[in-house]
Motif scaffolding. Structure first.
Motif, PDB file in Angstrom:
ATOM      1  N   GLU A   9       0.813  -1.227   0.000  1.00 48.64           N
ATOM      2  CA  GLU A   9       0.000   0.000   0.000  1.00 48.64           C
ATOM      3  C   GLU A   9       0.839   1.267   0.000  1.00 48.64           C
ATOM      4  O   GLU A   9       0.431   2.266  -0.598  1.00 48.64           O
ATOM      5  CB  GLU A   9      -0.975  -0.006   1.177  1.00 48.64           C
ATOM      6  CG  GLU A   9      -2.014  -1.097   1.106  1.00 48.64           C
ATOM      7  CD  GLU A   9      -2.877  -1.054  -0.151  1.00 48.64           C
ATOM      8  OE1 GLU A   9      -3.228   0.050  -0.621  1.00 48.64           O
ATOM      9  OE2 GLU A   9      -3.199  -2.138  -0.667  1.00 48.64           O
ATOM     10  N   GLN A  10       1.990   1.241   0.626  1.00 48.76           N
ATOM     11  CA  GLN A  10       2.820   2.444   0.669  1.00 48.76           C
ATOM     12  C   GLN A  10       3.329   2.855  -0.710  1.00 48.76           C
ATOM     13  O   GLN A  10       3.724   3.999  -0.912  1.00 48.76           O
ATOM     14  CB  GLN A  10       3.984   2.247   1.628  1.00 48.76           C
ATOM     15  CG  GLN A  10       4.978   1.198   1.198  1.00 48.76           C
ATOM     16  CD  GLN A  10       5.986   0.912   2.271  1.00 48.76           C
ATOM     17  OE1 GLN A  10       6.683   1.825   2.733  1.00 48.76           O
ATOM     18  NE2 GLN A  10       6.061  -0.334   2.694  1.00 48.76           N
ATOM     19  N   ILE A  13       0.086   5.030  -2.711  1.00 49.97           N
ATOM     20  CA  ILE A  13      -0.576   6.172  -2.087  1.00 49.97           C
ATOM     21  C   ILE A  13      -0.753   7.330  -3.058  1.00 49.97           C
ATOM     22  O   ILE A  13      -1.799   7.955  -3.123  1.00 49.97           O
ATOM     23  CB  ILE A  13       0.208   6.622  -0.836  1.00 49.97           C
ATOM     24  CG1 ILE A  13       0.111   5.547   0.235  1.00 49.97           C
ATOM     25  CG2 ILE A  13      -0.308   7.947  -0.308  1.00 49.97           C
ATOM     26  CD1 ILE A  13       0.986   5.786   1.438  1.00 49.97           C
ATOM     27  N   ASN A  65       9.919   7.326  -3.910  1.00 52.65           N
ATOM     28  CA  ASN A  65       8.863   6.440  -3.405  1.00 52.65           C
ATOM     29  C   ASN A  65       9.441   5.232  -2.669  1.00 52.65           C
ATOM     30  O   ASN A  65       8.722   4.301  -2.348  1.00 52.65           O
ATOM     31  CB  ASN A  65       7.971   5.988  -4.568  1.00 52.65           C
ATOM     32  CG  ASN A  65       6.616   5.499  -4.118  1.00 52.65           C
ATOM     33  OD1 ASN A  65       6.119   5.877  -3.055  1.00 52.65           O
ATOM     34  ND2 ASN A  65       5.998   4.648  -4.918  1.00 52.65           N
ATOM     35  N   ASP A  66      10.744   5.237  -2.421  1.00 56.07           N
ATOM     36  CA  ASP A  66      11.430   4.180  -1.669  1.00 56.07           C
ATOM     37  C   ASP A  66      11.380   2.822  -2.379  1.00 56.07           C
ATOM     38  O   ASP A  66      11.411   1.782  -1.743  1.00 56.07           O
ATOM     39  CB  ASP A  66      10.876   4.069  -0.244  1.00 56.07           C
ATOM     40  CG  ASP A  66      11.896   3.531   0.745  1.00 56.07           C
ATOM     41  OD1 ASP A  66      13.105   3.599   0.446  1.00 56.07           O
ATOM     42  OD2 ASP A  66      11.488   3.033   1.805  1.00 56.07           O
TER      43      ASP A  66
END
Length: 129
Positions: A9-10, A13, A65-66
């Protein structure tokens, strides 16, 4: 029941970041990085049907966004980046790749209608159809 799948989910977003991730899957950048620890930016982008500057921009978005981490030999600017790798957190999300890519594809299908009709939703829920 485990909720480990929620790690994806991360990466969903923000709509723009999700589109960048979709592009990385489409260009097989994620696949190339999943199989190795680290790769040169030049080697990663070569043969991907992607302009080098555009590919660097995509990698910048993925880093924000990592999804990827970068290593530079000299300097802080992104154009000085020599290598790129998937982050540990994104590697932990890869077992749920099917769910992640399904959500990305579904969001692509509905995004145009959602953005086009957002003013109607804000005016009246009944007009949002």
């Amino acid at each position: 029941m485990s909720r480990d799948y929620l790690i994806i989910e991360q990466f969903l977003i923000d709509a723009l970041q999700a589109r960048a991730l979709q592009a990385a899957f489409d260009l097989q950048i994620i696949d190339a990085l999943a199989d190795i620890d680290e790769m040169s930016v030049d080697g990663l982008l070569r043969g991907r049907n992607c302009d080098f500057s555009g590919g660097q921009f995509l990698l910048q978005m993925l880093a924000q966004n990592d999804v990827v981490a970068t290593a530079a030999a000299g300097g802080q600017r992104f154009r000085d980046v020599d290598s790129v790798r998937l982050t540990d957190v994104f590697r932990r999300a890869l077992p749920f790749r099917d769910l992640l890519t399904t959500k990305l594809e579904f969001s692509t299908l509905v995004a145009a209608d959602y953005f086009a009709n957002l003013p109607n939703l804000l005016r009246s829920e009944d007009e949002f159809t």
